[in-house]
Write a protein that holds these residues in place. Sequence first.
Motif, PDB file in Angstrom:
ATOM      1  N   ALA A 145       0.826  -1.210   0.000  1.00 17.95           N
ATOM      2  CA  ALA A 145       0.000   0.000   0.000  1.00 17.95           C
ATOM      3  C   ALA A 145       0.858   1.257   0.000  1.00 17.95           C
ATOM      4  O   ALA A 145       0.516   2.261  -0.642  1.00 17.95           O
ATOM      5  CB  ALA A 145      -0.948  -0.004   1.198  1.00 17.95           C
ATOM      6  N   LYS A 205      -7.401   1.434   1.013  1.00 15.61           N
ATOM      7  CA  LYS A 205      -8.032   0.186   1.457  1.00 15.61           C
ATOM      8  C   LYS A 205      -7.364  -0.355   2.715  1.00 15.61           C
ATOM      9  O   LYS A 205      -8.022  -0.975   3.539  1.00 15.61           O
ATOM     10  CB  LYS A 205      -7.971  -0.877   0.351  1.00 15.61           C
ATOM     11  N   SER A 206      -6.061  -0.131   2.841  1.00 17.32           N
ATOM     12  CA  SER A 206      -5.357  -0.706   3.992  1.00 17.32           C
ATOM     13  C   SER A 206      -4.630   0.323   4.857  1.00 17.32           C
ATOM     14  O   SER A 206      -4.058  -0.036   5.877  1.00 17.32           O
ATOM     15  CB  SER A 206      -4.369  -1.771   3.519  1.00 17.32           C
ATOM     16  N   LEU A 207      -4.641   1.583   4.461  1.00 17.03           N
ATOM     17  CA  LEU A 207      -4.003   2.628   5.270  1.00 17.03           C
ATOM     18  C   LEU A 207      -5.069   3.559   5.835  1.00 17.03           C
ATOM     19  O   LEU A 207      -6.095   3.783   5.182  1.00 17.03           O
ATOM     20  CB  LEU A 207      -3.023   3.441   4.420  1.00 17.03           C
ATOM     21  N   ALA A 211       1.343  -1.261   8.724  1.00 15.01           N
ATOM     22  CA  ALA A 211       0.878  -1.773   7.421  1.00 15.01           C
ATOM     23  C   ALA A 211       1.993  -1.828   6.431  1.00 15.01           C
ATOM     24  O   ALA A 211       2.848  -1.079   6.299  1.00 15.01           O
ATOM     25  CB  ALA A 211      -0.277  -0.963   6.838  1.00 15.01           C
TER      26      ALA A 211
END
Length: 106
Positions: A2, A51-53, A106
């Motif tokens: 990411a 989406k992931s951060l 992440a």
Amino acid sequence: MAWIILVIAGLFEVGWAIGLKYTEGFTRLWPTIWTVLAMGISLYLLGIAMKSLPVGTAYSVWVGVGAVGTVILGVVLLRDPVNTVRIVSVVLIIAGIIGLKLSTPA
């Protein structure tokens, strides 16, 4: 992954920010096409990274990468002024990006 996508999104932000200058108010076709394309790619990649951060981290880093890159290219390509305050300010933005990276899992 990411983070890599986020940095690439920031680089495309640099592309469209600099591209805006070359569009001359969206009156030049090819610079306008590149600028709009870079905008779309930048926003798409930012969305993927988010989406992931965390949203605050992702957006801040995206803007920071864009700001630093735009200042650098502005100096190199457009002969924007360079002075101590601008350099220190860019260094502080870079420090903020590093701080967000170090404090975000992440």
